[in-house]
Design an enzyme around this catalytic site. Structure first.
Site, mmCIF file in Angstrom:
data_model
loop_
_atom_site.group_PDB
_atom_site.id
_atom_site.type_symbol
_atom_site.label_atom_id
_atom_site.label_comp_id
_atom_site.label_asym_id
_atom_site.label_seq_id
_atom_site.Cartn_x
_atom_site.Cartn_y
_atom_site.Cartn_z
ATOM 1 N N LYS A 57 0.822 -1.211 0.000
ATOM 2 C CA LYS A 57 0.000 0.000 0.000
ATOM 3 C C LYS A 57 0.854 1.258 0.000
ATOM 4 O O LYS A 57 0.503 2.272 -0.625
ATOM 5 C CB LYS A 57 -0.928 -0.023 1.219
ATOM 6 C CG LYS A 57 -1.875 1.170 1.316
ATOM 7 C CD LYS A 57 -2.830 1.027 2.491
ATOM 8 C CE LYS A 57 -2.106 1.045 3.815
ATOM 9 N NZ LYS A 57 -3.038 1.001 4.968
ATOM 10 N N LYS A 76 17.650 -20.707 -25.503
ATOM 11 C CA LYS A 76 16.361 -20.389 -24.902
ATOM 12 C C LYS A 76 15.421 -19.815 -25.942
ATOM 13 O O LYS A 76 15.844 -19.244 -26.952
ATOM 14 C CB LYS A 76 16.529 -19.397 -23.743
ATOM 15 C CG LYS A 76 16.732 -17.949 -24.162
ATOM 16 C CD LYS A 76 16.670 -17.021 -22.957
ATOM 17 C CE LYS A 76 16.651 -15.560 -23.378
ATOM 18 N NZ LYS A 76 15.369 -15.146 -23.996
ATOM 19 N N ASP A 77 14.128 -19.969 -25.673
ATOM 20 C CA ASP A 77 13.125 -19.243 -26.448
ATOM 21 C C ASP A 77 13.267 -17.756 -26.187
ATOM 22 O O ASP A 77 13.737 -17.335 -25.122
ATOM 23 C CB ASP A 77 11.714 -19.668 -26.024
ATOM 24 C CG ASP A 77 11.343 -21.066 -26.473
ATOM 25 O OD1 ASP A 77 11.792 -21.473 -27.556
ATOM 26 O OD2 ASP A 77 10.599 -21.738 -25.741
ATOM 27 N N HIS A 92 13.558 -14.485 -16.484
ATOM 28 C CA HIS A 92 13.738 -13.356 -17.397
ATOM 29 C C HIS A 92 13.288 -12.064 -16.719
ATOM 30 O O HIS A 92 12.313 -12.058 -15.961
ATOM 31 C CB HIS A 92 12.945 -13.572 -18.686
ATOM 32 C CG HIS A 92 13.378 -12.675 -19.802
ATOM 33 N ND1 HIS A 92 12.948 -11.368 -19.911
ATOM 34 C CD2 HIS A 92 14.223 -12.876 -20.837
ATOM 35 C CE1 HIS A 92 13.511 -10.816 -20.962
ATOM 36 N NE2 HIS A 92 14.291 -11.706 -21.540
ATOM 37 N N GLY A 149 22.331 -7.639 -26.176
ATOM 38 C CA GLY A 149 23.379 -7.083 -27.013
ATOM 39 C C GLY A 149 24.745 -7.696 -26.798
ATOM 40 O O GLY A 149 25.746 -7.174 -27.300
ATOM 41 N N GLY A 209 21.890 -13.298 -28.359
ATOM 42 C CA GLY A 209 20.870 -13.541 -29.380
ATOM 43 C C GLY A 209 21.444 -13.247 -30.750
ATOM 44 O O GLY A 209 21.958 -14.125 -31.443
ATOM 45 N N THR A 210 21.386 -11.982 -31.152
ATOM 46 C CA THR A 210 21.938 -11.596 -32.453
ATOM 47 C C THR A 210 23.445 -11.828 -32.497
ATOM 48 O O THR A 210 23.996 -12.061 -33.570
ATOM 49 C CB THR A 210 21.628 -10.119 -32.765
ATOM 50 O OG1 THR A 210 22.154 -9.301 -31.710
ATOM 51 C CG2 THR A 210 20.132 -9.889 -32.857
#
Length: 390
Positions: free
Chosen positions: A87, A159-160, A250, A318, A340-341
């Site tokens: 609260k 991973k997805d 995540h 990144g 990833g990339t």
């Protein structure tokens, strides 16, 4: 269990920190009472929090430490977060900067970095993790084709993307079934497993049912967007005997919780302390070297909190092979490198993206130069030519 939970709150200049601290200490615990409860006053006072410290910061803000009785909560994150900031988070500018919990509070990780290493039979180097890209629009068979490209190149974990839910066009169970032959072939050829952290989605019951179905079919890791689906789901999965695989947490939505300077939570408190006490085995967060603006001090605080609970740190967003020397200088070998990339968009193909990381790890271990002019032709040089050197 220790009887005290300490929380540090930061108030901006101009706020009466002492007054607000008292409002928290009373209003977030037993509250006030009148003469009807005088006969129980000692019992009620035992539930009140205590103001421990107030100090001024160079910024003009003030930092307040409040100690809460641990008996006020049930050992879970839901009641903890409700008590310390529920609260009161509506009452004006204030930010939770740190949470110090009893070591036996909450849910310990089942695997952590050591358990993940044991599953992969990799003890002496950082682990290499990739992300399926593109995030959406791929079929289950597309996922298998991508995995086949990187599996034999020495990838440890994939991973997805967190954006991919259980869609009919690439259903979660179908993705796993399509990828199983690739993972089994990799295991047969190398003797080492490859973890596939599959993204969970649905309502609370569907998430747990999906996790159980996946593990029953042999799935070996899971991914959960903890802040969007809730800490109670993470806690339930981490305690479920039918879901005995590592859980990767995540940080989706963390910016909404943490980025404001005078509201919400500090990143280390949320992605470090709370995640690690809720049962996560590995936690993703932005690397300050990467594509998202992220303070280095927050990254260091997250890592310190995770390692205190044996949870694997996973710098992300990144990350590419050219960053290896900088990341490893900060982390050493006990880290999961999530790209990833940085793997999938390598100019020589995804397999070369994985090989570039391995080549970089060898140069780091040998103390070799990372100057572009000193790199031989191959995957690492191609990566540094494309993305640069951190």
């Amino acid at each position: 269990m220790s009887h005290v939970i300490e929380v540090d709150y930061q108030f901006p200049a101009g706020v009466d920190a002492a007054r607000q601290a008292q409002a928290i200490a009373i209003g977030q615990t037993a509250g006030s009472w009148d003469a009807r409860f005088q006969h129980r006053e000692a019992q009620l006072r035992g539930h009140l929090a205590e103001l421990r410290d107030i100090r001024s910061l160079p910024s003009g803000r003030q930092l307040v430490t409040i100690a809460f009785p641990a008996e006020n909560v049930d050992g879970r994150m839901g009641s903890l977060l409700t008590m310390i900031f529920g609260k009161y988070s509506l009452a004006g500018p204030a930010k939770v900067m740190a949470i110090r919990l009893p070591v036996d509070y909450g849910q310990a990780c089942r695997f952590g970095l050591a358990g993940i290493r044991k599953k992969l039979h990799v003890a002496e180097r950082p682990l290499i993790m990739a992300i399926f890209k593109p995030a959406l629009g791929l079929s289950a068979e597309d996922h298998a084709e991508i995995l086949a490209e990187v599996a034999m190149a020495g990838l440890d974990i994939i991973k997805d993307d967190e954006i991919l839910p259980n869609l009919p066009s690439a259903a979660t169970l179908a993705r796993w079934e399509a990828c199983v032959p690739i993972i089994e072939a990799r295991r047969d050829r190398t003797g080492r497993d490859l973890l596939y952290a599959m993204n969970l989605s649905g309502d609370a019951r569907q998430v747990q049912d999906l996790a159980r179905q996946l593990v029953a079919r042999g799935a070996n890791a899971l991914l959960l967007n903890v802040l969007t689906y809730g800490f109670p789901i993470l806690e339930a999965l981490a305690a479920d005997p039918e879901v005995n695989v590592p859980i990767f947490a995540h940080p989706a939505l963390a910016g909404a919780w943490c980025a404001a300077p005078d509201h919400g939570f500090a990143y280390p408190a949320l992605l470090g302390t709370v995640m690690s006490y809720a049962g996560a085995d590995a936690v993703l967060y932005p690397a300050h070297y990467g594509s998202l603006p992220f303070p280095e001090t927050d990254e260091q605080g997250i890592v310190q909190a995770l390692r205190a609970r044996d949870v694997a740190p996973v710098p992300s967003a990144g990350v590419h092979p050219g960053m290896l020397s900088a990341i490893l200088k900060d982390y050493g070998k006990d880290v999961i490198l999530n790209a990833g990339t940085g793997i999938m968009d390598h100019p020589m193909g995804p397999a070369s993206g994985v090989l570039a990381f391995h080549e970089g790890l060898e140069r780091w271990q040998d103390g070799a130069s990372w100057q572009l002019s000193d790199l031989p032709a191959g995957p690492l040089r191609a990566a540094v030519e494309k993305w640069g050197n951190a």
